[in-house]
Design an enzyme around this catalytic site. Structure first.
Site, short mmCIF file in Angstrom:
data_model
loop_
_atom_site.label_atom_id
_atom_site.label_comp_id
_atom_site.label_asym_id
_atom_site.label_seq_id
_atom_site.Cartn_x
_atom_site.Cartn_y
_atom_site.Cartn_z
N ASP A 160 4.01 2.59 -4.20
CA ASP A 160 3.12 3.60 -4.77
C ASP A 160 2.79 2.71 -6.31
OD1 ASP A 160 1.72 5.30 -6.55
OD2 ASP A 160 3.41 6.96 -6.00
N TYR A 180 -15.59 8.04 -11.32
CA TYR A 180 -15.11 6.82 -10.72
C TYR A 180 -15.58 6.10 -11.72
CZ TYR A 180 -15.34 2.99 -7.65
OH TYR A 180 -14.94 1.66 -7.07
N ASP A 238 0.68 -1.19 -0.02
CA ASP A 238 0.05 0.18 0.02
C ASP A 238 1.02 1.29 0.00
OD1 ASP A 238 -3.09 0.52 0.90
OD2 ASP A 238 -2.01 2.13 1.07
N1 SER Z 1 -18.61 1.57 -2.94
C1 SER Z 1 -17.91 2.43 -4.09
C2 SER Z 1 -18.24 4.03 -3.78
O1 SER Z 1 -19.46 4.35 -3.26
C3 SER Z 1 -18.75 1.97 -5.38
O2 SER Z 1 -18.21 0.97 -6.09
O3 SER Z 1 -17.64 4.67 -4.20
#
Ligand code: SER
Length: 321
Positions: free
Chosen positions: A51, A141, A34
């Protein structure tokens, strides 16, 4: 069996996955890494700070420890990614390239990479979202996870890299804390319930999201990784599901055991992220291909967490049933 490298080992999933993998495969087989320093929970396995954006350092660990498999868990979650787009892009996609290239060049046996329900956007059916449907995420994301899925599929088809992936729902556990996700409320709520008997939810009362107890998430991950390669038909990422619930529903389940617990609602910027994700997921392809079965219902999960959480974090009240 060769050794297994885990990146992002200090995270919510890493901590719990490593504890189960140590039991199953032996702690001497695990190399945990980590960018952060090792927590006490990982004291039983070999730990190195890494990293994953440093490709040379990653390759050096792989060769030094004769790694056969990588679980590449290091990533920014949804709420943090919205606040730091360029790091999310670099970490969530750039580091995956380092891992996939290493797997190809160093002929690793297998790679695991987590995807998410965040690959779905508002135009996918929100109930029982199928494996194959519109994939137009509106979050940073989600974009990084969708891109990563396509790269995994490409490296499998083009170079034969045996990379496997799951689209996790929100993960809920009592041994570790999540960081920076939209579904984190479903972990926070237990800490507050056992400490202050009240919780202010950052998601709205009736916001339904797919969720999974950590026990089932670890099982799904290892079931997929242990499945014979020929049984797998999806090399982007498999839908997996367990339960779906709203903040009001989990609060009601907690109140059954802790009648004094109170919840209030004050949705923030994370509500918009949650609104773009499905309410529930159809995971019939995973159930067919590698016999995925979840175990915990919402109520079973709530009982297990209320019983066990106080032993892992200070200042929480114990309750017996
Ligand atoms: N649990 C994650 C989030 O809330 C979703 O993949 O970002």
């Amino acid at each position: 069996m060769k050794k297994i490298l885990i990146t992002g080992a200090c995270g919510q999933l890493g901590t719990e996955l490593i504890s189960e993998m140590s039991e199953r495969y032996g702690s001497e087989k695990i190399i945990a890494t980590d960018v952060r320093e090792a927590p006490k929970a990982l004291a039983d396995v070999h730990f190195e700070q890494l990293d994953v954006l440093d490709e040379d350092a990653l390759r050096s660990i792989i060769t030094r420890h004769e790694i056969g498999q990588i679980y590449h868990l290091a990533a920014l979650l949804s709420a943090t990614a919205e606040k730091n787009i360029s790091l999310a892009r670099k970490l969530n996609i750039g580091s995956l390239h380092h891992v996939l290239n290493a797997a190809r060049d160093l002929e690793l046996e297998r790679v695991f990479w987590p995807s998410s329900i965040a690959v779905f956007g508002p135009d996918a059916p929100s109930k029982n979202t199928p494996q194959n449907t519109a994939l137009n995420p509106t979050t940073v994301y989600g974009i990084t996870k969708l891109t990563g899925e396509q790269w995994c599929n490409y490296y499998y088809n083009q170079f034969g890299v045996d990379v496997r992936s799951l689209r996790y729902p929100g993960l809920i556990g009592y041994k570790s804390l999540p960081g920076g996700g939209t579904t984190d409320y479903a972990v926070d709520i237990f800490h507050k319930a056992l400490k202050d008997e009240s919780y202010e939810s950052f998601l709205a009362e009736n916001c339904s999201l797919p969720m999974m107890y950590m026990h089932d998430a670890v099982k799904a991950t290892l079931d997929l990784m242990e499945a014979p390669a020929e049984s797998l038909n999806i090399r982007t990422s498999y839908n997996v599901a367990a339960v779906s619930f709203t903040p009001a529903e989990i609060a009601a389940s907690i109140q059954y055991h802790l009648p004094d617990f109170e919840i209030t609602y004050n949705p923030d910027y994370r509500q918009k992220i949650a609104d773009s994700w499905p309410d529930s997921i159809d995971d019939s392809v995973a159930r067919r291909d590698w016999k995925w079965r979840h175990i915990f219902s919402l109520d079973e999960m709530v009982i297990d967490i209320i019983r066990n959480l106080p032993d892992h974090f200070d200042g929480l009240k114990k309750h017996s049933f």
